[in-house]
Design a protein around this motif. Structure first.
Motif, PDB file in Angstrom:
ATOM      1  N   GLY A  11       0.841  -1.233   0.081  1.00  0.00           N
ATOM      2  CA  GLY A  11       0.103   0.086   0.031  1.00  0.00           C
ATOM      3  C   GLY A  11       0.886   1.268  -0.035  1.00  0.00           C
ATOM      4  O   GLY A  11       0.603   2.144   0.650  1.00  0.00           O
ATOM      5  N   LYS A  14       0.656   5.598  -2.010  1.00  0.00           N
ATOM      6  CA  LYS A  14       0.291   6.866  -1.308  1.00  0.00           C
ATOM      7  C   LYS A  14       0.590   6.901   0.150  1.00  0.00           C
ATOM      8  O   LYS A  14       0.844   6.163   0.565  1.00  0.00           O
ATOM      9  N   GLY A  17       2.838   5.202   3.539  1.00  0.00           N
ATOM     10  CA  GLY A  17       3.763   4.197   2.693  1.00  0.00           C
ATOM     11  C   GLY A  17       4.768   5.121   1.569  1.00  0.00           C
ATOM     12  O   GLY A  17       5.941   4.472   1.543  1.00  0.00           O
ATOM     13  N   LEU A  36      -2.216  -1.425  -4.941  1.00  0.00           N
ATOM     14  CA  LEU A  36      -3.421  -1.875  -5.165  1.00  0.00           C
ATOM     15  C   LEU A  36      -3.596  -0.912  -6.239  1.00  0.00           C
ATOM     16  O   LEU A  36      -4.542  -1.482  -7.399  1.00  0.00           O
ATOM     17  N   ASP A  37      -3.238   0.208  -6.394  1.00  0.00           N
ATOM     18  CA  ASP A  37      -3.921   1.315  -7.475  1.00  0.00           C
ATOM     19  C   ASP A  37      -2.544   1.301  -8.431  1.00  0.00           C
ATOM     20  O   ASP A  37      -1.511   2.136  -7.906  1.00  0.00           O
ATOM     21  N   ASP A  61      -2.926  -6.738  -4.113  1.00  0.00           N
ATOM     22  CA  ASP A  61      -4.030  -6.787  -3.302  1.00  0.00           C
ATOM     23  C   ASP A  61      -3.782  -7.508  -1.810  1.00  0.00           C
ATOM     24  O   ASP A  61      -3.710  -8.890  -2.212  1.00  0.00           O
ATOM     25  N   VAL A  62      -3.560  -7.200  -0.957  1.00  0.00           N
ATOM     26  CA  VAL A  62      -2.950  -7.858   0.367  1.00  0.00           C
ATOM     27  C   VAL A  62      -4.112  -9.199   0.531  1.00  0.00           C
ATOM     28  O   VAL A  62      -3.837 -10.319   1.174  1.00  0.00           O
ATOM     29  N   ASN A  88       2.233  -2.324   5.326  1.00  0.00           N
ATOM     30  CA  ASN A  88       1.591  -0.789   5.399  1.00  0.00           C
ATOM     31  C   ASN A  88       0.115  -0.597   5.251  1.00  0.00           C
ATOM     32  O   ASN A  88      -0.411   0.187   5.790  1.00  0.00           O
ATOM     33  N   VAL A 113      -8.243  -7.012   5.415  1.00  0.00           N
ATOM     34  CA  VAL A 113      -7.004  -6.269   4.793  1.00  0.00           C
ATOM     35  C   VAL A 113      -5.926  -6.157   6.123  1.00  0.00           C
ATOM     36  O   VAL A 113      -4.722  -6.668   5.870  1.00  0.00           O
ATOM     37  N   LEU A 140       2.414  -1.935  10.461  1.00  0.00           N
ATOM     38  CA  LEU A 140       1.698  -0.670  10.730  1.00  0.00           C
ATOM     39  C   LEU A 140       0.541  -1.022  11.841  1.00  0.00           C
ATOM     40  O   LEU A 140      -0.392  -1.666  11.285  1.00  0.00           O
ATOM     41  N   SER A 142      -1.500   0.831  15.386  1.00  0.00           N
ATOM     42  CA  SER A 142      -2.186   2.166  15.631  1.00  0.00           C
ATOM     43  C   SER A 142      -2.677   2.177  17.101  1.00  0.00           C
ATOM     44  O   SER A 142      -2.745   1.029  17.835  1.00  0.00           O
ATOM     45  N   TYR A 165     -11.628  -1.491  13.582  1.00  0.00           N
ATOM     46  CA  TYR A 165     -10.490  -1.140  13.318  1.00  0.00           C
ATOM     47  C   TYR A 165      -9.379  -1.223  14.365  1.00  0.00           C
ATOM     48  O   TYR A 165      -8.385  -1.943  14.231  1.00  0.00           O
ATOM     49  N   ASN A 194       3.164   2.591  15.612  1.00  0.00           N
ATOM     50  CA  ASN A 194       2.025   3.557  15.421  1.00  0.00           C
ATOM     51  C   ASN A 194       2.324   4.883  14.935  1.00  0.00           C
ATOM     52  O   ASN A 194       2.972   5.419  15.410  1.00  0.00           O
ATOM     53  N   GLY A 196       0.432   7.423  14.170  1.00  0.00           N
ATOM     54  CA  GLY A 196      -0.342   8.592  15.045  1.00  0.00           C
ATOM     55  C   GLY A 196      -1.281   9.185  13.937  1.00  0.00           C
ATOM     56  O   GLY A 196      -1.344   8.426  12.524  1.00  0.00           O
ATOM     57  N   THR A 200      -3.514  12.091   6.073  1.00  0.00           N
ATOM     58  CA  THR A 200      -3.419  11.310   4.878  1.00  0.00           C
ATOM     59  C   THR A 200      -4.901  11.235   4.345  1.00  0.00           C
ATOM     60  O   THR A 200      -5.722  11.667   5.060  1.00  0.00           O
ATOM     61  N   ALA A 201      -5.048  10.308   3.153  1.00  0.00           N
ATOM     62  CA  ALA A 201      -6.544  10.320   2.619  1.00  0.00           C
ATOM     63  C   ALA A 201      -7.126   9.045   3.412  1.00  0.00           C
ATOM     64  O   ALA A 201      -8.180   8.531   3.091  1.00  0.00           O
TER      65      ALA A 201
HETATM   66  N1  LIG Z   1      -3.251   8.174   8.830  1.00  0.00           N
HETATM   67  C1  LIG Z   1      -3.716   7.818  10.188  1.00  0.00           C
HETATM   68  O1  LIG Z   1      -4.171   8.837  10.938  1.00  0.00           O
HETATM   69  C2  LIG Z   1      -3.191   6.534  10.651  1.00  0.00           C
HETATM   70  C3  LIG Z   1      -3.096   6.243  12.121  1.00  0.00           C
HETATM   71  C4  LIG Z   1      -2.695   5.020  12.678  1.00  0.00           C
HETATM   72  C5  LIG Z   1      -2.253   4.242  11.878  1.00  0.00           C
HETATM   73  N2  LIG Z   1      -2.395   4.276  10.531  1.00  0.00           N
HETATM   74  C6  LIG Z   1      -1.990   3.216   9.652  1.00  0.00           C
HETATM   75  O2  LIG Z   1      -0.993   3.386   8.605  1.00  0.00           O
HETATM   76  C7  LIG Z   1      -1.028   2.662   7.360  1.00  0.00           C
HETATM   77  C8  LIG Z   1      -1.156   3.499   6.282  1.00  0.00           C
HETATM   78  O3  LIG Z   1      -2.133   4.284   6.449  1.00  0.00           O
HETATM   79  P1  LIG Z   1      -2.350   5.895   5.496  1.00  0.00           P
HETATM   80  O4  LIG Z   1      -2.468   6.991   6.368  1.00  0.00           O
HETATM   81  O5  LIG Z   1      -0.987   5.996   4.775  1.00  0.00           O
HETATM   82  O6  LIG Z   1      -3.646   5.876   4.659  1.00  0.00           O
HETATM   83  P2  LIG Z   1      -3.883   5.593   2.871  1.00  0.00           P
HETATM   84  O7  LIG Z   1      -3.110   6.947   2.382  1.00  0.00           O
HETATM   85  O8  LIG Z   1      -5.049   5.420   2.907  1.00  0.00           O
HETATM   86  O9  LIG Z   1      -2.674   4.445   2.688  1.00  0.00           O
HETATM   87  C9  LIG Z   1      -3.345   3.068   2.931  1.00  0.00           C
HETATM   88  C10 LIG Z   1      -2.768   2.343   1.626  1.00  0.00           C
HETATM   89  O10 LIG Z   1      -3.241   0.979   1.623  1.00  0.00           O
HETATM   90  C11 LIG Z   1      -3.825   0.636   0.553  1.00  0.00           C
HETATM   91  N3  LIG Z   1      -4.781  -0.690   0.675  1.00  0.00           N
HETATM   92  C12 LIG Z   1      -5.763  -0.472   1.120  1.00  0.00           C
HETATM   93  N4  LIG Z   1      -6.605  -1.824   0.927  1.00  0.00           N
HETATM   94  C13 LIG Z   1      -5.444  -2.530   0.270  1.00  0.00           C
HETATM   95  C14 LIG Z   1      -5.528  -3.764   0.073  1.00  0.00           C
HETATM   96  N5  LIG Z   1      -6.256  -4.742   0.012  1.00  0.00           N
HETATM   97  N6  LIG Z   1      -4.111  -4.370  -0.519  1.00  0.00           N
HETATM   98  C15 LIG Z   1      -3.207  -3.497  -0.756  1.00  0.00           C
HETATM   99  N7  LIG Z   1      -3.134  -2.261  -0.343  1.00  0.00           N
HETATM  100  C16 LIG Z   1      -4.585  -1.888  -0.068  1.00  0.00           C
HETATM  101  C17 LIG Z   1      -4.442   2.002   0.040  1.00  0.00           C
HETATM  102  O11 LIG Z   1      -4.988   1.763  -1.495  1.00  0.00           O
HETATM  103  P3  LIG Z   1      -6.087   2.609  -1.845  1.00  0.00           P
HETATM  104  O12 LIG Z   1      -6.037   3.785  -1.463  1.00  0.00           O
HETATM  105  O13 LIG Z   1      -6.065   2.639  -3.401  1.00  0.00           O
HETATM  106  O14 LIG Z   1      -7.561   1.804  -1.156  1.00  0.00           O
HETATM  107  C18 LIG Z   1      -3.369   2.606   0.329  1.00  0.00           C
HETATM  108  O15 LIG Z   1      -2.422   2.987  -0.751  1.00  0.00           O
HETATM  109  C19 LIG Z   1      -2.374   2.001   7.591  1.00  0.00           C
HETATM  110  O16 LIG Z   1      -2.125   0.392   7.909  1.00  0.00           O
HETATM  111  C20 LIG Z   1      -3.091   2.752   8.782  1.00  0.00           C
HETATM  112  O17 LIG Z   1      -3.944   1.690   9.441  1.00  0.00           O
HETATM  113  C21 LIG Z   1      -2.820   5.304   9.929  1.00  0.00           C
END
Ligand SMILES: NC(=O)c1ccc[n+]([C@@H]2O[C@H](COP(=O)([O-])OP(=O)(O)OC[C@H]3O[C@@H](n4cnc5c(N)ncnc54)[C@H](OP(=O)(O)O)[C@@H]3O)[C@@H](O)[C@H]2O)c1
Length: 249
Positions: A11, A14, A17, A36-37, A61-62, A88, A113, A140, A142, A165, A194, A196, A200-201
């Motif tokens: 992942g 974007k 990661g 995935l994208d 796709d994981v 991630n 996922v 990754l 949280s 979640y 974590n 934090g 991000t999106a």
């Molecule tokens: N941002 C936060 O506040 C936050 C806080 C705590 C933990 N985290 C953790 O940090 C990690 C990264 O999050 P992020 O903030 O960078 O979010 P993000 O921008 O949405 O990135 C997540 C990535 O995972 C991909 N993904 C989703 N389903 C998937 C699948 N089945 N197979 C492969 N890839 C897949 C998404 O692809 P698509 O967008 O194309 O679906 C996206 O590229 C996640 O594990 C999240 O739980 C984030």
């Protein structure tokens, strides 16, 4: 001569990661984006290579075991080994629902996922990790998956449920603990990070929207991932950390 560090980040086209991929490529790591994208992954590879880094992507796709197997074959053919696996890829689909009315399909998707996908990728990549010098796995997680924080009334998200979640990330932490024991004799540390609450999106958020209170920059969110992946060899094992230090499981 030290073996080149080869890093697969799921992942990573974007969000956090991608930031980690860009930073680690600047340290000389060869990056593989598990994507995935595909369009976003191509763009990410173009940006990293234009900056002098080494990067490629593989469709991943994981939740799709065939793709997970093909991704491991891709890494085997291209590099023969894998040094760092960063699990991630993650989703949140259950929002601030009460556990009383949380939709079951949202819970199942998150586990699919965040937990099952991560475990499948890890199991499949272990033979390649065993072939690397100083391999390590970073999961990754949280703070929403910390049982210690979820039961601490001073935790800022104490009253925020997101049960699916949180439970899936608690499961990721258990995954970290179990794999860290199973791979200890192979010298492969496994740690949870974590990032934090980060800009991000994630969860379908529009990054042009104003940042909610308590949200940090995406760069701050990626910092601990980058720090952990920069430690070669990794001396921590079975930890759960963030920028500020260690977290309770
Ligand atoms: N941002 C936060 O506040 C936050 C806080 C705590 C933990 N985290 C953790 O940090 C990690 C990264 O999050 P992020 O903030 O960078 O979010 P993000 O921008 O949405 O990135 C997540 C990535 O995972 C991909 N993904 C989703 N389903 C998937 C699948 N089945 N197979 C492969 N890839 C897949 C998404 O692809 P698509 O967008 O194309 O679906 C996206 O590229 C996640 O594990 C999240 O739980 C984030």
């Amino acid at each position: 001569m030290a073996q080149k560090v080869v890093t697969l980040i799921t992942g990573a086209e974007k969000g956090l990661g991608l930031l980690a991929a860009k930073a680690l490529s600047k340290e000389g790591q060869a990056i593989i984006i598990g994507a995935l994208d595909e369009a976003a992954a191509k763009q990410a590879v173009t940006e990293i290579t234009a900056d002098g880094g080494e990067a490629s992507y593989v469709n991943l796709d994981v939740t799709n075991h065939d793709q997970v197997k093909k991704a491991s074959q891709y890494v085997a053919d291209k590099y023969r080994y894998l040094t760092i696996l960063i699990n991630n890829a993650g989703i949140v689909t259950d929002g601030p629902h009460s556990p009383v009315d949380i939709p079951m399909d949202a819970l199942r998707k998150e586990f699919d996922v965040n937990f099952f996908g991560s475990v499948d990728v890890t199991q499949t990549m272990v033979p390649l990790l065993k072939k690397a010098e100083n391999a390590q796995i970073i999961n990754l997680s949280s703070n929403m998956g910390s049982l210690g924080l979820a039961t601490d009334p001073s935790f800022p998200f104490y009253n925020f449920y997101s049960m699916g979640y949180g439970a899936s990330k608690a499961a990721v932490n258990f995954e970290t603990i179990c794999f860290s024991k199973a791979l200890k004799d192979d010298g492969i540390p496994v740690n949870s990070v974590n990032p934090g609450f980060s800009d991000t999106a994630f969860g379908g958020r529009n990054t042009n929207d104003p940042k909610p209170a308590g949200m940090q920059s995406a760069e701050e969110g990626a910092a601990q991932i980058i720090k952990m992946a920069s430690h070669n060899p990794q001396t921590d094992n079975a930890t759960f950390s963030e920028n500020a230090g260690q977290l309770p499981w």
